[in-house]
Design a protein around this motif. Structure first.
Motif, PDB file in Angstrom:
ATOM      1  N   LYS A 225       0.826  -1.207   0.000  1.00 16.78           N
ATOM      2  CA  LYS A 225       0.000   0.000   0.000  1.00 16.78           C
ATOM      3  C   LYS A 225       0.865   1.264   0.000  1.00 16.78           C
ATOM      4  O   LYS A 225       0.563   2.252  -0.685  1.00 16.78           O
ATOM      5  CB  LYS A 225      -0.923  -0.013   1.217  1.00 16.78           C
ATOM      6  N   SER A 226       1.977   1.219   0.729  1.00 19.16           N
ATOM      7  CA  SER A 226       2.818   2.401   0.902  1.00 19.16           C
ATOM      8  C   SER A 226       3.600   2.770  -0.354  1.00 19.16           C
ATOM      9  O   SER A 226       4.043   3.921  -0.495  1.00 19.16           O
ATOM     10  CB  SER A 226       3.797   2.186   2.064  1.00 19.16           C
ATOM     11  N   VAL A 227       3.798   1.815  -1.269  1.00 21.77           N
ATOM     12  CA  VAL A 227       4.480   2.151  -2.525  1.00 21.77           C
ATOM     13  C   VAL A 227       3.703   3.228  -3.280  1.00 21.77           C
ATOM     14  O   VAL A 227       4.278   4.007  -4.039  1.00 21.77           O
ATOM     15  CB  VAL A 227       4.670   0.882  -3.390  1.00 21.77           C
ATOM     16  N   SER A 228       2.410   3.297  -3.061  1.00 24.06           N
ATOM     17  CA  SER A 228       1.581   4.302  -3.721  1.00 24.06           C
ATOM     18  C   SER A 228       1.659   5.674  -3.062  1.00 24.06           C
ATOM     19  O   SER A 228       1.087   6.640  -3.580  1.00 24.06           O
ATOM     20  CB  SER A 228       0.120   3.833  -3.742  1.00 24.06           C
ATOM     21  N   ASP A 229       2.357   5.764  -1.940  1.00 27.65           N
ATOM     22  CA  ASP A 229       2.495   7.026  -1.225  1.00 27.65           C
ATOM     23  C   ASP A 229       3.675   7.805  -1.820  1.00 27.65           C
ATOM     24  O   ASP A 229       4.820   7.375  -1.704  1.00 27.65           O
ATOM     25  CB  ASP A 229       2.735   6.752   0.263  1.00 27.65           C
ATOM     26  N   PRO A 230       3.424   8.950  -2.463  1.00 25.07           N
ATOM     27  CA  PRO A 230       4.530   9.694  -3.101  1.00 25.07           C
ATOM     28  C   PRO A 230       5.583  10.186  -2.124  1.00 25.07           C
ATOM     29  O   PRO A 230       6.692  10.528  -2.534  1.00 25.07           O
ATOM     30  CB  PRO A 230       3.806  10.865  -3.783  1.00 25.07           C
ATOM     31  N   ARG A 231       5.274  10.203  -0.842  1.00 24.38           N
ATOM     32  CA  ARG A 231       6.283  10.592   0.144  1.00 24.38           C
ATOM     33  C   ARG A 231       7.295   9.474   0.367  1.00 24.38           C
ATOM     34  O   ARG A 231       8.407   9.709   0.854  1.00 24.38           O
ATOM     35  CB  ARG A 231       5.623  10.959   1.472  1.00 24.38           C
ATOM     36  N   LEU A 232       6.927   8.239   0.025  1.00 24.20           N
ATOM     37  CA  LEU A 232       7.792   7.085   0.256  1.00 24.20           C
ATOM     38  C   LEU A 232       8.369   6.498  -1.033  1.00 24.20           C
ATOM     39  O   LEU A 232       9.371   5.780  -0.990  1.00 24.20           O
ATOM     40  CB  LEU A 232       7.023   5.993   1.012  1.00 24.20           C
ATOM     41  N   HIS A 233       7.719   6.774  -2.148  1.00 25.72           N
ATOM     42  CA  HIS A 233       8.180   6.193  -3.416  1.00 25.72           C
ATOM     43  C   HIS A 233       8.078   7.208  -4.530  1.00 25.72           C
ATOM     44  O   HIS A 233       6.992   7.693  -4.857  1.00 25.72           O
ATOM     45  CB  HIS A 233       7.347   4.953  -3.771  1.00 25.72           C
ATOM     46  N   LYS A 234       9.240   7.537  -5.124  1.00 21.11           N
ATOM     47  CA  LYS A 234       9.282   8.429  -6.274  1.00 21.11           C
ATOM     48  C   LYS A 234       9.040   7.618  -7.552  1.00 21.11           C
ATOM     49  O   LYS A 234       9.329   6.424  -7.605  1.00 21.11           O
ATOM     50  CB  LYS A 234      10.644   9.122  -6.346  1.00 21.11           C
ATOM     51  N   PRO A 235       8.518   8.250  -8.610  1.00 18.41           N
ATOM     52  CA  PRO A 235       8.102   7.507  -9.810  1.00 18.41           C
ATOM     53  C   PRO A 235       9.154   6.591 -10.418  1.00 18.41           C
ATOM     54  O   PRO A 235       8.826   5.514 -10.901  1.00 18.41           O
ATOM     55  CB  PRO A 235       7.711   8.628 -10.791  1.00 18.41           C
ATOM     56  N   ASN A 236      10.441   7.007 -10.419  1.00 19.13           N
ATOM     57  CA  ASN A 236      11.450   6.166 -11.079  1.00 19.13           C
ATOM     58  C   ASN A 236      12.261   5.325 -10.096  1.00 19.13           C
ATOM     59  O   ASN A 236      13.223   4.671 -10.479  1.00 19.13           O
ATOM     60  CB  ASN A 236      12.391   7.023 -11.920  1.00 19.13           C
ATOM     61  N   ASP A 237      11.886   5.321  -8.824  1.00 21.43           N
ATOM     62  CA  ASP A 237      12.618   4.559  -7.813  1.00 21.43           C
ATOM     63  C   ASP A 237      12.183   3.102  -7.765  1.00 21.43           C
ATOM     64  O   ASP A 237      11.044   2.756  -8.096  1.00 21.43           O
ATOM     65  CB  ASP A 237      12.433   5.182  -6.424  1.00 21.43           C
ATOM     66  N   ALA A 238      13.098   2.245  -7.308  1.00 18.24           N
ATOM     67  CA  ALA A 238      12.793   0.825  -7.133  1.00 18.24           C
ATOM     68  C   ALA A 238      12.756   0.492  -5.645  1.00 18.24           C
ATOM     69  O   ALA A 238      12.330   1.291  -4.826  1.00 18.24           O
ATOM     70  CB  ALA A 238      13.810  -0.023  -7.879  1.00 18.24           C
ATOM     71  N   ASP A 239      13.247  -0.686  -5.300  1.00 18.49           N
ATOM     72  CA  ASP A 239      13.089  -1.172  -3.920  1.00 18.49           C
ATOM     73  C   ASP A 239      13.968  -0.441  -2.910  1.00 18.49           C
ATOM     74  O   ASP A 239      13.538  -0.183  -1.789  1.00 18.49           O
ATOM     75  CB  ASP A 239      13.397  -2.665  -3.862  1.00 18.49           C
ATOM     76  N   GLN A 240      15.203  -0.086  -3.288  1.00 13.60           N
ATOM     77  CA  GLN A 240      16.137   0.433  -2.286  1.00 13.60           C
ATOM     78  C   GLN A 240      15.689   1.766  -1.701  1.00 13.60           C
ATOM     79  O   GLN A 240      15.673   1.937  -0.470  1.00 13.60           O
ATOM     80  CB  GLN A 240      17.539   0.563  -2.883  1.00 13.60           C
ATOM     81  N   ALA A 241      15.324   2.696  -2.560  1.00 14.54           N
ATOM     82  CA  ALA A 241      14.875   3.994  -2.064  1.00 14.54           C
ATOM     83  C   ALA A 241      13.604   3.844  -1.235  1.00 14.54           C
ATOM     84  O   ALA A 241      13.447   4.489  -0.186  1.00 14.54           O
ATOM     85  CB  ALA A 241      14.647   4.946  -3.233  1.00 14.54           C
ATOM     86  N   PHE A 242      12.707   2.975  -1.699  1.00 14.51           N
ATOM     87  CA  PHE A 242      11.466   2.775  -0.953  1.00 14.51           C
ATOM     88  C   PHE A 242      11.729   2.177   0.422  1.00 14.51           C
ATOM     89  O   PHE A 242      11.185   2.641   1.436  1.00 14.51           O
ATOM     90  CB  PHE A 242      10.507   1.873  -1.738  1.00 14.51           C
ATOM     91  N   LEU A 243      12.555   1.143   0.497  1.00 18.99           N
ATOM     92  CA  LEU A 243      12.830   0.498   1.781  1.00 18.99           C
ATOM     93  C   LEU A 243      13.504   1.458   2.756  1.00 18.99           C
ATOM     94  O   LEU A 243      13.210   1.444   3.956  1.00 18.99           O
ATOM     95  CB  LEU A 243      13.699  -0.745   1.575  1.00 18.99           C
ATOM     96  N   ASN A 244      14.397   2.297   2.249  1.00 22.39           N
ATOM     97  CA  ASN A 244      15.028   3.291   3.115  1.00 22.39           C
ATOM     98  C   ASN A 244      14.006   4.265   3.678  1.00 22.39           C
ATOM     99  O   ASN A 244      14.087   4.654   4.850  1.00 22.39           O
ATOM    100  CB  ASN A 244      16.118   4.043   2.349  1.00 22.39           C
ATOM    101  N   ALA A 245      13.044   4.673   2.855  1.00 21.02           N
ATOM    102  CA  ALA A 245      12.023   5.605   3.323  1.00 21.02           C
ATOM    103  C   ALA A 245      11.038   4.912   4.261  1.00 21.02           C
ATOM    104  O   ALA A 245      10.665   5.454   5.310  1.00 21.02           O
ATOM    105  CB  ALA A 245      11.284   6.202   2.123  1.00 21.02           C
ATOM    106  N   TYR A 246      10.624   3.700   3.899  1.00 24.98           N
ATOM    107  CA  TYR A 246       9.611   2.996   4.684  1.00 24.98           C
ATOM    108  C   TYR A 246      10.124   2.603   6.067  1.00 24.98           C
ATOM    109  O   TYR A 246       9.419   2.720   7.068  1.00 24.98           O
ATOM    110  CB  TYR A 246       9.149   1.755   3.918  1.00 24.98           C
ATOM    111  N   PHE A 247      11.371   2.122   6.125  1.00 27.56           N
ATOM    112  CA  PHE A 247      11.936   1.667   7.403  1.00 27.56           C
ATOM    113  C   PHE A 247      12.836   2.715   8.058  1.00 27.56           C
ATOM    114  O   PHE A 247      13.634   2.382   8.933  1.00 27.56           O
ATOM    115  CB  PHE A 247      12.723   0.371   7.192  1.00 27.56           C
ATOM    116  N   LYS A 248      12.710   3.957   7.655  1.00 27.65           N
ATOM    117  CA  LYS A 248      13.553   5.006   8.218  1.00 27.65           C
ATOM    118  C   LYS A 248      13.464   5.004   9.744  1.00 27.65           C
ATOM    119  O   LYS A 248      12.377   4.915  10.315  1.00 27.65           O
ATOM    120  CB  LYS A 248      13.116   6.371   7.680  1.00 27.65           C
ATOM    121  N   PHE A 249      14.613   5.056  10.400  1.00 37.15           N
ATOM    122  CA  PHE A 249      14.762   5.045  11.862  1.00 37.15           C
ATOM    123  C   PHE A 249      14.493   3.665  12.476  1.00 37.15           C
ATOM    124  O   PHE A 249      14.505   3.525  13.696  1.00 37.15           O
ATOM    125  CB  PHE A 249      13.858   6.086  12.539  1.00 37.15           C
TER     126      PHE A 249
END
Length: 329
Positions: A225-249
């Motif tokens: 569900k969170s991949v659809s959140d533009p604060r956590l996933h940018k249009p051209n990003d894959a798993d690494q950027a998303f995981l860093n944003a999702y699991f931040k801290f």
């Protein structure tokens, strides 16, 4: 008197034999152990093929491993990398002692997908194949994701594999040179090693090529569900950027040795040399091993390339594939 004694001598042994026979006939055979269900795929080294076994009346139930060592192959080109990873993992780790098995997330439909021939070889080297359809995300155009990372978000499936207590994920473009036992005993829900760049030796973000995490079906649904959140996933990003944003801290840091990034060889050579003997997983991030020794002596990564070539020759010889697959390096 002698006749009576003689008669007793004949009767008593007869009674003893009769009692033994009654005991043996009344003895109940223990209930046999539980057996496997109706279907499984078994690698047959004699025929060099994977067999589909239908009759399990003679196969005892198997212990379900507590942990999994996972990787992913989304395109056919990466299948030989995964073969190398499986070979080097098993060379340095006793999977039975670890109570772990190798599982490989694959994509078998669509452009450049993994082929049946690839799967046969991947199973031959020890991978349990997990064939999953591409994940879709609401309001996310996957065509905007960089082509070489387009299918990497399928990695999120691994969080749904709650049959395992913990999963260690390792990118296919890696090779193992030591024990990974410590990775199954990390605290918290997820652990990863810091990323490395040409101008940054220690990033505050992690490289998603090696992760140790605790599966959770709730987390899986939340992540999708969170991949659809533009604060956590940018249009051209894959798993690494998303995981860093999702699991931040929430990340627990792993030592460099579990994700020894080849970019260090060229740009941070003194650190690479200093900790090479301790390194466990070598990650070919910026320079992938290729056929015909693309990296000859004098190129930026020639020594790690030669090391990989040596292991590749060893793997091909071990499985009798020298005349079927190229040496990568």
């Amino acid at each position: 008197m002698n006749a009576r004694l003689q008669s007793k001598r004949l009767i008593l042994p007869g009674l003893a034999i009769f009692a033994v026979l009654v005991y043996l006939l009344s003895f109940r055979v223990p209930t046999p152990p539980a057996w496997q269900p109706k279907y499984i795929r078994e690698w047959d080294p004699d025929s060099n093929t994977t067999l589909q076994v239908e009759d399990f009346s003679l196969l005892p139930a198997r212990h379900s491993p507590r942990y999994a060592i996972a990787s992913s192959v989304m395109t056919a080109r990466f299948s030989q990398y995964a073969m190398m990873l499986a070979y080097t993992l098993q060379k340095h780790n006793d999977l039975a002692a670890l109570d772990a098995e190798l599982i490989l997330l694959v994509r078998t439909k669509g452009k450049d997908a993994v082929t049946p021939r690839n799967i046969t070889r991947l199973e031959q080297v020890g991978w349990k194949i997990m064939d999953e359809a591409d994940l879709d995300f609401e309001n996310v155009d996957k065509n905007l994701i960089r082509p070489y990372h387009r299918y990497n978000l399928n990695k999120l499936y691994l969080w749904s594999y709650t049959q395992y207590e913990r999963i260690v994920f390792i990118d296919a473009d890696t090779a193992c040179k030591g024990s990974i036992a410590e990775l199954f005993h990390q605290p918290g829900e997820i652990a990863g090693a810091p990323d490395v760049w040409w101008d940054i030796l220690t990033d505050t973000r992690i490289n998603s090529g090696v992760l140790s995490f605790r599966p959770s079906i709730e987390e899986f649904h939340s992540m999708v569900k969170s991949v659809s959140d533009p604060r956590l996933h940018k249009p051209n990003d894959a798993d690494q950027a998303f995981l860093n944003a999702y699991f931040k801290f929430r990340f627990h840091a792993l030592p460099y040795k579990y994700n020894y990034n080849i970019i260090m060889y060229q740009h941070h050579r003194s650190t690479w040399d200093k900790f090479w003997n301790e390194a466990v997983i070598i990650h070919y991030t910026t320079k992938k091993p290729m056929p015909n020794k693309f990296c000859r002596k004098g190129c930026n990564e020639w020594e790690p390339s030669e090391w990989y070539s040596m292991l590749c020759r060893e793997m091909l010889a071990f499985y009798g594939l020298e005349n079927e697959l190229p040496v990568l390096g």
